[in-house]
Design a protein around this motif. Sequence first.
Motif, PDB file in Angstrom:
ATOM      1  N   LEU A 195     -87.256 -17.902  29.977  1.00 33.10           N
ATOM      2  CA  LEU A 195     -87.822 -16.655  30.503  1.00 33.10           C
ATOM      3  C   LEU A 195     -88.121 -16.766  31.991  1.00 33.10           C
ATOM      4  O   LEU A 195     -87.940 -15.799  32.731  1.00 33.10           O
ATOM      5  CB  LEU A 195     -89.091 -16.283  29.730  1.00 33.10           C
ATOM      6  N   ARG A 196     -88.569 -17.938  32.409  1.00 34.51           N
ATOM      7  CA  ARG A 196     -88.881 -18.120  33.824  1.00 34.51           C
ATOM      8  C   ARG A 196     -87.639 -17.919  34.687  1.00 34.51           C
ATOM      9  O   ARG A 196     -87.683 -17.245  35.725  1.00 34.51           O
ATOM     10  CB  ARG A 196     -89.459 -19.522  34.045  1.00 34.51           C
ATOM     11  N   HIS A 197     -86.516 -18.469  34.258  1.00 34.86           N
ATOM     12  CA  HIS A 197     -85.274 -18.310  35.017  1.00 34.86           C
ATOM     13  C   HIS A 197     -84.776 -16.870  34.979  1.00 34.86           C
ATOM     14  O   HIS A 197     -84.250 -16.355  35.980  1.00 34.86           O
ATOM     15  CB  HIS A 197     -84.198 -19.245  34.456  1.00 34.86           C
ATOM     16  N   ARG A 198     -84.920 -16.222  33.834  1.00 34.34           N
ATOM     17  CA  ARG A 198     -84.475 -14.831  33.740  1.00 34.34           C
ATOM     18  C   ARG A 198     -85.276 -13.946  34.677  1.00 34.34           C
ATOM     19  O   ARG A 198     -84.716 -13.087  35.368  1.00 34.34           O
ATOM     20  CB  ARG A 198     -84.610 -14.347  32.296  1.00 34.34           C
TER      21      ARG A 198
ATOM     22  N   PHE B 213     -96.436 -21.228  20.668  1.00 34.32           N
ATOM     23  CA  PHE B 213     -96.388 -22.695  20.751  1.00 34.32           C
ATOM     24  C   PHE B 213     -97.441 -23.237  21.719  1.00 34.32           C
ATOM     25  O   PHE B 213     -97.233 -24.232  22.415  1.00 34.32           O
ATOM     26  CB  PHE B 213     -94.990 -23.174  21.175  1.00 34.32           C
ATOM     27  N   GLY B 214     -98.575 -22.513  21.799  1.00 35.00           N
ATOM     28  CA  GLY B 214     -99.709 -23.011  22.557  1.00 35.00           C
ATOM     29  C   GLY B 214     -99.700 -22.728  24.045  1.00 35.00           C
ATOM     30  O   GLY B 214    -100.566 -23.234  24.773  1.00 35.00           O
ATOM     31  N   ARG B 215     -98.741 -21.935  24.536  1.00 34.38           N
ATOM     32  CA  ARG B 215     -98.742 -21.628  25.974  1.00 34.38           C
ATOM     33  C   ARG B 215     -98.079 -20.287  26.236  1.00 34.38           C
ATOM     34  O   ARG B 215     -97.341 -19.780  25.384  1.00 34.38           O
ATOM     35  CB  ARG B 215     -98.046 -22.732  26.766  1.00 34.38           C
ATOM     36  N   PRO B 216     -98.325 -19.691  27.414  1.00 32.54           N
ATOM     37  CA  PRO B 216     -97.719 -18.398  27.728  1.00 32.54           C
ATOM     38  C   PRO B 216     -96.189 -18.495  27.654  1.00 32.54           C
ATOM     39  O   PRO B 216     -95.600 -19.463  28.156  1.00 32.54           O
ATOM     40  CB  PRO B 216     -98.189 -18.119  29.153  1.00 32.54           C
ATOM     41  N   ILE B 217     -95.566 -17.475  27.086  1.00 33.98           N
ATOM     42  CA  ILE B 217     -94.117 -17.543  26.911  1.00 33.98           C
ATOM     43  C   ILE B 217     -93.370 -17.512  28.244  1.00 33.98           C
ATOM     44  O   ILE B 217     -92.234 -17.976  28.346  1.00 33.98           O
ATOM     45  CB  ILE B 217     -93.606 -16.411  25.997  1.00 33.98           C
TER      46      ILE B 217
ATOM     47  N   GLN C  74     -96.612  -9.181  33.261  1.00 35.41           N
ATOM     48  CA  GLN C  74     -97.943  -9.201  32.664  1.00 35.41           C
ATOM     49  C   GLN C  74     -97.886  -9.632  31.206  1.00 35.41           C
ATOM     50  O   GLN C  74     -98.693 -10.448  30.752  1.00 35.41           O
ATOM     51  CB  GLN C  74     -98.593  -7.818  32.779  1.00 35.41           C
ATOM     52  N   PHE C  75     -96.891  -9.104  30.467  1.00 32.83           N
ATOM     53  CA  PHE C  75     -96.785  -9.426  29.043  1.00 32.83           C
ATOM     54  C   PHE C  75     -96.495 -10.908  28.828  1.00 32.83           C
ATOM     55  O   PHE C  75     -97.155 -11.573  28.022  1.00 32.83           O
ATOM     56  CB  PHE C  75     -95.689  -8.586  28.390  1.00 32.83           C
TER      57      PHE C  75
ATOM     58  N   MET D 194     -89.741  -9.674  25.206  1.00 36.10           N
ATOM     59  CA  MET D 194     -90.970  -9.269  24.530  1.00 36.10           C
ATOM     60  C   MET D 194     -90.848  -9.300  23.015  1.00 36.10           C
ATOM     61  O   MET D 194     -91.826  -9.053  22.297  1.00 36.10           O
ATOM     62  CB  MET D 194     -91.366  -7.858  24.982  1.00 36.10           C
ATOM     63  N   GLY D 195     -89.656  -9.585  22.529  1.00 34.29           N
ATOM     64  CA  GLY D 195     -89.459  -9.629  21.084  1.00 34.29           C
ATOM     65  C   GLY D 195     -89.700  -8.275  20.452  1.00 34.29           C
ATOM     66  O   GLY D 195     -89.357  -7.235  21.012  1.00 34.29           O
TER      67      GLY D 195
END
Length: 379
Positions: free
Chosen positions: A279-282, A269-273, A261-262, A338-339
């Motif tokens: 992140l997608r691969h993780r 940079f203008g788009r969902p992280i 969700q987060f 999430m930094g």
Amino acid sequence: MVQFTAEQRAFADSVADFCQRETGTRAQRDVLTNHGTELHSQDLYKKMAELGWTGILIPEEYGGAGAGNVEMCILLEESLRGGAPIGGIGPTLITAAGYQKFAGEEMKRDVLAGVVAGDSLSVSMSEPEAGSDVAALSCRADKVDGGWLINGQKTWCSNAHFAKSILLIARTDKNGKKHEGLTQFHVPAGTPGLEIRGIDTLGGREVNDLYFTDCFLPDSAVVGQVGNGWNQLMAGLNTERLILAAMQLGLAERSFAQTLQFITERKQFGRPIGTFQALRHRMADLATEIECTKLLVYSVAQKADANPDKLLPREASMVKLKATETSKRMTIDPMQMMGGYGYATEFDAEAMMRASIISTVYGGTNEIQRDIIGKTFGL
């Protein structure tokens, strides 16, 4: 995918709905846990007892549901996935299984009826010099007229500060091998000669030191056979490790859902992280690990139900190892994804990380689990 019966799916939905109503918001969870400082809400646990869930493994003749390990895992998985603060349920179910198998009929009826009603239990094994090497314990029980005098220290004892009773493992005979001469005792809360001191931990108040000083227990307090405590402990490993695994599976699933969700909502940079490849691969890897863990949990649960008296040392150790390592990874990785928000108490990520870290230590460290697994292959 795991295949459940219609009744099992309905049960899972019921637990999920209950958690959504009772613990669905951060405000609700804060009230139940004193703002995250407590891991077990007795008020919530009593509500679950009224639904018949705390006695899920207790036979019907003692007032329980008489269900199997699969249903138990469903309850634990969905409860932890739903954020229910019932940390005391694990030690309670583990301890109740010991009473169910070895206690005398009168004690069994008393203790198991309490579990069905929502009482919590505790089991005390570890000592300062006997952790992974549990059989090296030295807390002694000396025979006296009409009973036993207990002297010594125990440590890392979950639930002891609110449990209705403690299942104590003490040494009744110093002769012979260290695995021999151990006996289990029923210690009701408030027994004279027992002092309980809380241990401050990363996760809050959850474990305790126990100090026994000439603590008298009557002969009727013996659970099972004198000197057979080690074998009785070993007989409960299937249930113990399944309980731990199912709880950590639920925690991992909760962490995944909140992280997803987060990273779907958070933009840089203008788009969902979450759309960035790193992140997608993780998340893809974590989703795969969680699904593998779920398959293993319910496979072992089904084997345990099919052969209730058979020890499953390899499978039980594998499921505890896999589930806790997956949970640890699934709750640590979001801190990076999430930094700074993952580090802030405003979000649940840091609390879930604290709850998962210790799971690789309790119930037999994962190093011990690997050792057991290796030995089953003759190594």
